[in-house]
Structures are given as C-alpha cells and as structure tokens.
Write an enzyme that holds these catalytic residues in place. Sequence first.
Site, PDB file in Angstrom:
ATOM      1  N   GLY A 128      -0.745   6.739 -76.413  1.00 36.87           N
ATOM      2  CA  GLY A 128      -0.812   8.112 -75.954  1.00 36.87           C
ATOM      3  C   GLY A 128      -2.201   8.448 -75.442  1.00 36.87           C
ATOM      4  O   GLY A 128      -3.177   7.739 -75.696  1.00 36.87           O
TER       5      GLY A 128
ATOM      6  N   TYR B 273     -13.332   4.846 -73.493  1.00 38.12           N
ATOM      7  CA  TYR B 273     -14.182   3.669 -73.326  1.00 38.12           C
ATOM      8  C   TYR B 273     -14.310   2.951 -74.656  1.00 38.12           C
ATOM      9  O   TYR B 273     -14.467   3.578 -75.709  1.00 38.12           O
ATOM     10  CB  TYR B 273     -15.574   4.082 -72.832  1.00 38.12           C
ATOM     11  CG  TYR B 273     -16.571   2.952 -72.814  1.00 38.12           C
ATOM     12  CD1 TYR B 273     -16.482   1.936 -71.857  1.00 38.12           C
ATOM     13  CD2 TYR B 273     -17.591   2.873 -73.764  1.00 38.12           C
ATOM     14  CE1 TYR B 273     -17.384   0.882 -71.854  1.00 38.12           C
ATOM     15  CE2 TYR B 273     -18.497   1.825 -73.762  1.00 38.12           C
ATOM     16  CZ  TYR B 273     -18.384   0.831 -72.806  1.00 38.12           C
ATOM     17  OH  TYR B 273     -19.266  -0.220 -72.802  1.00 38.12           O
TER      18      TYR B 273
ATOM     19  N   ILE C  86      -7.959   8.591 -70.682  1.00 40.13           N
ATOM     20  CA  ILE C  86      -8.875   7.460 -70.568  1.00 40.13           C
ATOM     21  C   ILE C  86      -9.957   7.534 -71.644  1.00 40.13           C
ATOM     22  O   ILE C  86     -10.410   8.616 -72.013  1.00 40.13           O
ATOM     23  CB  ILE C  86      -9.517   7.409 -69.159  1.00 40.13           C
ATOM     24  CG1 ILE C  86     -10.219   6.070 -68.917  1.00 40.13           C
ATOM     25  CG2 ILE C  86     -10.454   8.601 -68.931  1.00 40.13           C
ATOM     26  CD1 ILE C  86     -10.608   5.839 -67.462  1.00 40.13           C
TER      27      ILE C  86
ATOM     28  N   CYS D 273     -11.039  11.163 -72.705  1.00 43.38           N
ATOM     29  CA  CYS D 273      -9.759  11.699 -73.190  1.00 43.38           C
ATOM     30  C   CYS D 273      -9.223  12.799 -72.283  1.00 43.38           C
ATOM     31  O   CYS D 273      -8.396  13.621 -72.693  1.00 43.38           O
ATOM     32  CB  CYS D 273      -9.889  12.199 -74.627  1.00 43.38           C
ATOM     33  SG  CYS D 273     -10.517  10.919 -75.743  1.00 43.38           S
TER      34      CYS D 273
ATOM     35  N   LEU E 103      -7.745   3.766 -83.893  1.00 43.90           N
ATOM     36  CA  LEU E 103      -8.912   4.643 -83.817  1.00 43.90           C
ATOM     37  C   LEU E 103     -10.123   3.870 -83.330  1.00 43.90           C
ATOM     38  O   LEU E 103     -10.202   2.649 -83.459  1.00 43.90           O
ATOM     39  CB  LEU E 103      -9.204   5.258 -85.194  1.00 43.90           C
ATOM     40  CG  LEU E 103      -9.697   4.307 -86.291  1.00 43.90           C
ATOM     41  CD1 LEU E 103     -11.231   4.206 -86.325  1.00 43.90           C
ATOM     42  CD2 LEU E 103      -9.186   4.749 -87.652  1.00 43.90           C
TER      43      LEU E 103
ATOM     44  N   LEU F 185      -8.623   8.855 -81.282  1.00 50.50           N
ATOM     45  CA  LEU F 185      -7.368   8.316 -81.807  1.00 50.50           C
ATOM     46  C   LEU F 185      -6.372   8.189 -80.673  1.00 50.50           C
ATOM     47  O   LEU F 185      -6.309   9.038 -79.786  1.00 50.50           O
ATOM     48  CB  LEU F 185      -6.759   9.243 -82.868  1.00 50.50           C
ATOM     49  CG  LEU F 185      -7.249   9.152 -84.306  1.00 50.50           C
ATOM     50  CD1 LEU F 185      -8.654   9.735 -84.420  1.00 50.50           C
ATOM     51  CD2 LEU F 185      -6.310   9.913 -85.215  1.00 50.50           C
ATOM     52  N   GLY F 186      -5.594   7.133 -80.720  1.00 57.62           N
ATOM     53  CA  GLY F 186      -4.490   6.971 -79.788  1.00 57.62           C
ATOM     54  C   GLY F 186      -3.460   6.047 -80.401  1.00 57.62           C
ATOM     55  O   GLY F 186      -3.797   4.930 -80.813  1.00 57.62           O
TER      56      GLY F 186
END
Length: 207
Positions: free
Chosen positions: A69, A74, A72, A166, A149, A136-137
């Site tokens: 989810g 880094y 973008i 993000c 994370l 977080l994604g």
Amino acid sequence: MPRIIKHLGRVDYEPTWRAMQAFTDSRGAETRDELWVVEHPPVFTQGLAGKPEHLLQQNDVPVVKTDRGGQITYHGPGQLVVYLLVDFKRMHVGVRELVRRIEQAIIDMLAEQGIAANGDVDAPGVYVDGAKIASLGLRIKNGATYHGLSLNVDMDLTPFSWINPCGYANLKVTQMKNLGVNLTVAEAADKLLPHLERHLSTSKETA
C-alpha cells in the site's frame, strides 16, 4: 507459535520482495510468522497508489513498482527495515489495529532512547515534531501480511528531497542520529524487536 527472526543484512530490494511473496503464497495454517531484518542499497519503492509525479528529480536511484500500500518512499543504507510476515488472523485484530500496534512498537522503542514520537491517524507512520522518522506499508493476502516498516537510523536523507515522501509534498523527514541517538542499524533492530514481539502478541490485553 514463536516467531522466527531472520537477520538478512544488506540485500537488494526486488529479490527480497519476491521472496516475501513466495513465503506468503506457500504458508499454511501452521506456518510460523517471520520477521526479516534488513538494510537495502539505495532504492525508491512505489506502492500501488504511487503516482509518477511524486518522483520530483530524475537520478541514478532505481525505482521499483511494488505491491504494498501507499505511495513512494526511499530505502538506503543506515535505515532499518523490518518485514512482517504475519498471519494476523491469529491476532483477532483488524488492519487498522495492526498498523497502530506496529507504530506503537516504534514509538515505545524511540521513547526508551529519549525521543518523543507519535503516530497520525490520517497518515500512517511515526513522526517527531511533524517530521517522519518511520514509514509503514503492508500488503494483506489471505489473512497474512508482508512488507513492513522502515526506521531512519543513521543515513543520508538527501534522496527524500527528490520525492514527495509517501505522496506528501514538503513532508520533512528525520532520523535517530539527527535527534542525538547514535546507533547502528543492528543496535536499533535489537532495541525494536522486543517491542514488536510484544505488540504483535495475540492477546489484545498485552498490546
């Protein structure tokens, strides 16, 4: 079932992502959860909601379109990444609560180091005075998570200025070193993992 902790060192992003997919696709009801502790060489990862305009400056850092989810972000040396390969059906919580628990684990770890941090209900992650220190994604598949994370420990933050982190324009980022805490990535992992284990407990009362 106790979780398996794997310290994988510095590894390329794409094969690690593919390995997470394969693990998740092959896991069964009795598969033990795993936490993968890694660093990555410089890479931008673009989530399912990612828009190309959030890459503000062309550069030599590769961009990988991934299936987590979000927008973008880094990854690079000096950043702690923990991938959470978790069957969250066992926890009897929803996705929002799972995200909150992961954030709280990071907040608790930072508090031990004298850093006051907080989450944001409208923008997942962990912040210090409005600057993002952790992202977080997650991807949910068949009731299990992968991705995870990232926590900025002691890294070159310059590449964050080449993107809208993000998806947020002018979002400031920070790291533990800039806040007076000097740890290696391995040391930061050792301090964070016990908090993750506690907050990922299956018992709602212990989180």
